[in-house]
Write a protein that holds these residues in place. Structure first.
Motif, short mmCIF file in Angstrom:
data_model
loop_
_atom_site.label_atom_id
_atom_site.label_comp_id
_atom_site.label_asym_id
_atom_site.label_seq_id
_atom_site.Cartn_x
_atom_site.Cartn_y
_atom_site.Cartn_z
N UNK A 156 11.99 5.46 -0.85
CA UNK A 156 11.46 5.32 -2.20
C UNK A 156 10.61 6.57 -2.55
N UNK A 157 9.79 6.98 -1.57
CA UNK A 157 8.96 8.17 -1.79
C UNK A 157 9.85 9.39 -2.07
N UNK A 158 10.92 9.47 -1.31
CA UNK A 158 11.84 10.60 -1.48
C UNK A 158 12.48 10.57 -2.87
N UNK A 159 12.85 9.37 -3.31
CA UNK A 159 13.49 9.23 -4.63
C UNK A 159 12.51 9.61 -5.74
N UNK A 160 11.21 9.52 -5.45
CA UNK A 160 10.20 9.88 -6.46
C UNK A 160 9.71 11.32 -6.28
N UNK A 161 10.44 12.08 -5.50
CA UNK A 161 10.14 13.51 -5.44
C UNK A 161 9.30 13.97 -4.27
N UNK A 162 8.99 13.07 -3.32
CA UNK A 162 8.24 13.52 -2.14
C UNK A 162 9.19 14.13 -1.12
N UNK A 175 0.85 -1.20 0.00
CA UNK A 175 0.00 0.00 0.00
C UNK A 175 0.89 1.25 0.00
N UNK A 176 1.99 1.22 0.78
CA UNK A 176 2.91 2.36 0.82
C UNK A 176 3.51 2.61 -0.58
N UNK A 177 3.83 1.52 -1.27
CA UNK A 177 4.39 1.67 -2.62
C UNK A 177 3.34 2.26 -3.58
N UNK A 178 2.11 1.78 -3.44
CA UNK A 178 1.02 2.34 -4.25
C UNK A 178 0.84 3.83 -3.96
N UNK A 179 1.03 4.20 -2.71
CA UNK A 179 0.92 5.61 -2.33
C UNK A 179 1.91 6.45 -3.15
N UNK A 180 3.14 5.98 -3.20
CA UNK A 180 4.17 6.72 -3.93
C UNK A 180 3.79 6.81 -5.41
N UNK A 181 3.30 5.69 -5.95
CA UNK A 181 2.96 5.66 -7.38
C UNK A 181 1.75 6.53 -7.73
N UNK A 182 0.94 6.85 -6.73
CA UNK A 182 -0.26 7.67 -7.01
C UNK A 182 0.14 9.04 -7.55
N UNK A 183 1.28 9.53 -7.08
CA UNK A 183 1.68 10.88 -7.50
C UNK A 183 0.81 11.98 -6.91
N UNK A 184 -0.05 11.66 -5.94
CA UNK A 184 -0.87 12.69 -5.30
C UNK A 184 0.05 13.71 -4.62
#
Ligand SMILES: [Zn+2]
Length: 469
Positions: free
Chosen positions: A183-189, A145-154
């Motif tokens: 992972x979230x940080x690497x995707x720009x969060x 679910x945490x990975x899906x959160x990152x992929x949401x791009x919200x």
């Protein structure tokens, strides 16, 4: 060419959805049905805070809550219905009963060019928020679910952390949460660690994921003078600041611990959580007042928790919700204090806990004190029994109460809160959920759509229609 297509798309959507609200707030009180709203309102009036804002909205409709396979839903199936518009089996997140991925109003808003914020007082990977961005067979798949959160791009995830801290499920899974943040940080969060940093956020900080705690935020009743975390109202206020833009936004904000206080059968904690939720809706209303033609606020619950009832036998139909004001901490926090007392002094006696009981519940064990509650003989016997039982478990070093259904090892806190509840005239029927309907209320642009009896799936369908879905 791309720009032209985008401009054309925006023009077409403008023509098609000219009436659709630009700013949508969806507030979900977890475990908040009609009785929770009513109980909190009566309590609120008794403490001089007045009626609940959420109960005053002009459009309202009873909303059915059942899931695809149970008359009594869990939060995952309920949230999937409210978010995505399809019934599913209990414990499923963002997939329908056939196991096919389904998409939420938040995804539709994102695709329509809106900014999207997801807020919760419990973990942000918990069932209710998860249904807005994740697609998993089981709500317990926290890491997925945490990975899906990152992929949401919200754009904005705020409140509790990623880690559900359900120690009874796979402990190894939870080590992975650190990776999920990375992972979230690497995707720009941007990961926000403190309340101070959170309150200082500016829209230019980009996409946000908070990690002020790994678990849920504390119960409102347990917050001392210095709250190390933002309140739900503060989360919503910052969310508005971060999401506001010329295309509009969609925000889902959950009062997640109304449900937990319901599972704990702790009425004083329950009503305080509902008031904190109402305070958060007030922040949205202030925004609405500035943009009345373009803003919609919808307030609903996902199911009822605890079988809360107002009215118990042999009280002559009298209810006094004000009695709950004597309780100053949750029964769970009381148990934690008791256990820390015990650690300091293993030969703890009833005399040692009496001052704590007075402070936490306003209950005097014997004699009378001004403005405090005195006990009947039977209550005194129950108190002693519960104390001895808790001591037995403390000696056996049993862990704290479980958050959810199941036997409660420590019963003194609940025994004391029940004494207040009995005087207030409220009671519970279960430590789990019930099949009761919830109430949905709404104000603002297109609020009339919610002025009808509804199925929980209708909420998603109506909101999605604003985004052409
Ligand atoms: Zn629940």
């Amino acid at each position: 060419m791309r720009k032209f297509i985008l401009a054309l798309f925006l023009f077409v959507s403008f023509v098609l959805f000219a009436d659709a609200p630009k700013y949508v707030f969806l507030f979900i009180g977890d475990g908040m049905a009609v009785t929770q709203r009513h109980a909190a309102e009566e309590f609120s009036k008794k403490i001089g805070r007045g009626p609940l804002l959420i109960n005053s909205f002009p459009c309202k409709g009873l909303t059915a809550t059942r899931s695809a396979n149970r008359l009594v839903t869990d939060s995952a199936a309920a949230a999937t219905a409210i978010a995505c518009g399809e019934k599913t089996k209990n414990y499923t997140v963002g997939r329908n009963a056939e196991g096919k991925d389904v998409y939420s109003s938040a995804v539709a808003a994102k695709e329509a060019g809106k900014k999207v914020g997801i807020i919760s007082t419990v973990t942000i990977t918990h069932a209710t928020p998860a249904a807005f961005y994740a697609h998993r067979a089981a709500r317990g798949e926290g890491y997925g679910i945490a990975i899906d959160l990152v992929h949401s791009g919200f754009d904005f995830f705020a409140g509790g952390g990623l880690d559900g801290k359900y120690k009874d499920s796979k402990a190894k899974e939870f080590k992975k949460y650190g990776h999920a943040y990375k992972y979230a940080e690497s995707k720009g969060y941007k990961i926000v660690r403190t309340k101070k940093d959170f309150l200082a956020l500016k829209p230019s900080d980009g996409r946000i994921l908070t990690r002020m705690t790994d678990g849920p935020l504390p119960y409102t009743i347990d917050i001392g003078e210095e709250n190390p975390y933002p309140t739900l109202a503060e989360l919503v206020a910052k969310g508005i600041e971060m999401l506001d833009n010329s295309n509009g936004f969609f925000m889902m904000a959950e009062g997640g611990r109304i449900d937990w206080a319901g599972h704990a059968n702790d009425a004083a904690t329950n009503v305080r959580e509902t008031l904190a939720f109402d305070d958060a809706v007030k922040v949205a209303l202030e925004f609405y007042e500035k943009h009345p033609k373009e803003t919609l606020i919808v307030v609903t619950g996902d199911h009822e928790t605890g079988g809360l009832t107002m009215g118990v036998a042999n009280t002559g139909y009298s209810i006094d919700m004000g009695m709950l004001r004597y309780q100053t901490m949750s029964a769970g926090a009381f148990t934690k204090r008791l256990s820390s007392f015990y650690k300091k002094n293993p030969s703890l006696t009833i005399e040692d806990v009496k001052p704590l009981v007075e402070k936490a519940f306003g209950i005097v064990f014997d004699g009378l004190k001004d403005n405090l509650i005195s006990l009947t003989d039977k209550e005194r016997t129950d108190f002693l029994k519960a104390f001895e039982s808790d001591m037995k478990f403390l000696k056996a070093k049993k862990e704290e109460n479980r958050q959810y259904d199941g036997p409660k090892r420590y019963i003194l806190g609940t025994t004391l809160s029940k004494i207040l509840e009995r005087r207030a005239g409220v009671a519970w029927s279960t430590g789990g959920h019930t099949a009761q309907s919830v109430l949905t209320t709404a104000i603002g642009c297109e609020a009339q759509l919610f002025n009808a009896p509804m199925d929980n799936t209708d909420i998603a369908k109506k909101i999605k229609s604003f985004y052409g879905k």
